[in-house]
Design a protein around this motif. Sequence first.
Motif, PDB file in Angstrom:
ATOM      1  N   HIS A 170       0.833  -1.205   0.000  1.00  0.00           N
ATOM      2  CA  HIS A 170       0.000   0.000   0.000  1.00  0.00           C
ATOM      3  C   HIS A 170       0.867   1.256   0.000  1.00  0.00           C
ATOM      4  O   HIS A 170       0.642   2.176  -0.815  1.00  0.00           O
ATOM      5  CB  HIS A 170      -0.906  -0.013   1.238  1.00  0.00           C
ATOM      6  N   GLU A 171       1.860   1.308   0.880  1.00  0.00           N
ATOM      7  CA  GLU A 171       2.723   2.485   0.938  1.00  0.00           C
ATOM      8  C   GLU A 171       3.532   2.635  -0.344  1.00  0.00           C
ATOM      9  O   GLU A 171       3.780   3.754  -0.801  1.00  0.00           O
ATOM     10  CB  GLU A 171       3.642   2.413   2.159  1.00  0.00           C
ATOM     11  N   PHE A 172       3.907   1.521  -0.935  1.00  0.00           N
ATOM     12  CA  PHE A 172       4.594   1.578  -2.223  1.00  0.00           C
ATOM     13  C   PHE A 172       3.685   2.202  -3.285  1.00  0.00           C
ATOM     14  O   PHE A 172       4.174   2.903  -4.186  1.00  0.00           O
ATOM     15  CB  PHE A 172       5.014   0.173  -2.662  1.00  0.00           C
ATOM     16  N   GLY A 173       2.376   1.964  -3.183  1.00  0.00           N
ATOM     17  CA  GLY A 173       1.450   2.566  -4.132  1.00  0.00           C
ATOM     18  C   GLY A 173       1.556   4.079  -4.176  1.00  0.00           C
ATOM     19  O   GLY A 173       1.415   4.698  -5.242  1.00  0.00           O
ATOM     20  N   HIS A 174       1.823   4.702  -3.026  1.00  0.00           N
ATOM     21  CA  HIS A 174       2.030   6.153  -3.014  1.00  0.00           C
ATOM     22  C   HIS A 174       3.286   6.529  -3.802  1.00  0.00           C
ATOM     23  O   HIS A 174       3.322   7.583  -4.452  1.00  0.00           O
ATOM     24  CB  HIS A 174       2.151   6.657  -1.575  1.00  0.00           C
ATOM     25  N   MET A 175       4.310   5.691  -3.739  1.00  0.00           N
ATOM     26  CA  MET A 175       5.559   5.990  -4.438  1.00  0.00           C
ATOM     27  C   MET A 175       5.374   6.051  -5.945  1.00  0.00           C
ATOM     28  O   MET A 175       6.163   6.694  -6.648  1.00  0.00           O
ATOM     29  CB  MET A 175       6.622   4.945  -4.092  1.00  0.00           C
ATOM     30  N   ILE A 176       4.360   5.366  -6.462  1.00  0.00           N
ATOM     31  CA  ILE A 176       4.110   5.394  -7.902  1.00  0.00           C
ATOM     32  C   ILE A 176       2.887   6.251  -8.233  1.00  0.00           C
ATOM     33  O   ILE A 176       2.330   6.151  -9.322  1.00  0.00           O
ATOM     34  CB  ILE A 176       3.962   3.969  -8.479  1.00  0.00           C
ATOM     35  N   GLY A 177       2.480   7.109  -7.256  1.00  0.00           N
ATOM     36  CA  GLY A 177       1.529   8.161  -7.577  1.00  0.00           C
ATOM     37  C   GLY A 177       0.086   7.957  -7.184  1.00  0.00           C
ATOM     38  O   GLY A 177      -0.771   8.724  -7.627  1.00  0.00           O
ATOM     39  N   LEU A 178      -0.217   6.973  -6.340  1.00  0.00           N
ATOM     40  CA  LEU A 178      -1.602   6.691  -5.997  1.00  0.00           C
ATOM     41  C   LEU A 178      -2.007   7.359  -4.683  1.00  0.00           C
ATOM     42  O   LEU A 178      -1.194   7.535  -3.779  1.00  0.00           O
ATOM     43  CB  LEU A 178      -1.826   5.181  -5.897  1.00  0.00           C
ATOM     44  N   TYR A 179      -3.301   7.692  -4.608  1.00  0.00           N
ATOM     45  CA  TYR A 179      -3.881   8.282  -3.404  1.00  0.00           C
ATOM     46  C   TYR A 179      -4.413   7.187  -2.474  1.00  0.00           C
ATOM     47  O   TYR A 179      -4.633   6.042  -2.886  1.00  0.00           O
ATOM     48  CB  TYR A 179      -5.052   9.194  -3.776  1.00  0.00           C
ATOM     49  N   ASP A 180      -4.626   7.573  -1.213  1.00  0.00           N
ATOM     50  CA  ASP A 180      -5.366   6.706  -0.301  1.00  0.00           C
ATOM     51  C   ASP A 180      -6.830   6.633  -0.713  1.00  0.00           C
ATOM     52  O   ASP A 180      -7.357   7.554  -1.366  1.00  0.00           O
ATOM     53  CB  ASP A 180      -5.292   7.243   1.135  1.00  0.00           C
TER      54      ASP A 180
END
Length: 273
Positions: free
Chosen positions: A167-177
Amino acid sequence: MKSKLALVGAVLCALGATGAQAALTPFVQKVEARISSPAGFTWDVSYEAIFDGSSLVKHVEIDFLFRDVLGFTPAQKTAWKNDAEMAIESIWNDKYRIVDTVNGRSFALAVDVTQEGYPRPGLPNVFDQAVTVLPQPGDCASRPNALDCRDNMLNWFVDSSDTIKAHEFGHMIGLYDEYVGGAVDKLNNATLSDDGLMGLGALSDAPAFYARYFQSYVDFLNGVPLAEYQRLAGSGLQPGQFVLVAVPEPSTWAMLIVGSMMLGFGVHRARRA
């Protein structure tokens, strides 16, 4: 590891080549952006987007920094980093493909996490992200919603689950919560999910993956110049129309294979009759 990415790219290119055609140099774009959530969160995105004619990969170099209080030996640090890398890749990969409906091409989508950094002659290697690995505060059971009791993109608890890391990696590639109280995409009618990886599904062992998590792959491929697309995916190709297609679960693949075999058997019997 970087050598792993190079090897995978070379194998994929070689498999797609004919005769003595050499592996082709992939099309690479460095993506850097600052993302702001109207909920008050801001973070930096940095990765390499890579297209090699067979797949699209988001390559992220992460520098894992361990708090001394953990008392980890070098071997323990290496094992933890390798486990995190493998977990993120196994959770994210093989979920969707991009299909070019004009040219009949299909491309795998993947993430690649490495820990070496980008080399710079005479200087220390540079990373896309630096993540601090630390113990969770001991009193978090009584205040689970406190910010210092929750992982964030740059601070991961040493015993956090694999899906939280993903999930936190998802932020690294530009995704929101996608949960209330997180770094959502908008204040009114925010995109929320009870089961998605970027929503509350991160708390489960089997979160859902939505096509919107991979839309940026389509955007990237749409931005690849036609000459590069033809060089890597096939000479003479027309400008593509790209759509996301979910990859079936292994059990679904098995049912599809069995169904195809039964259909073929039925046709064979009908012909003999």
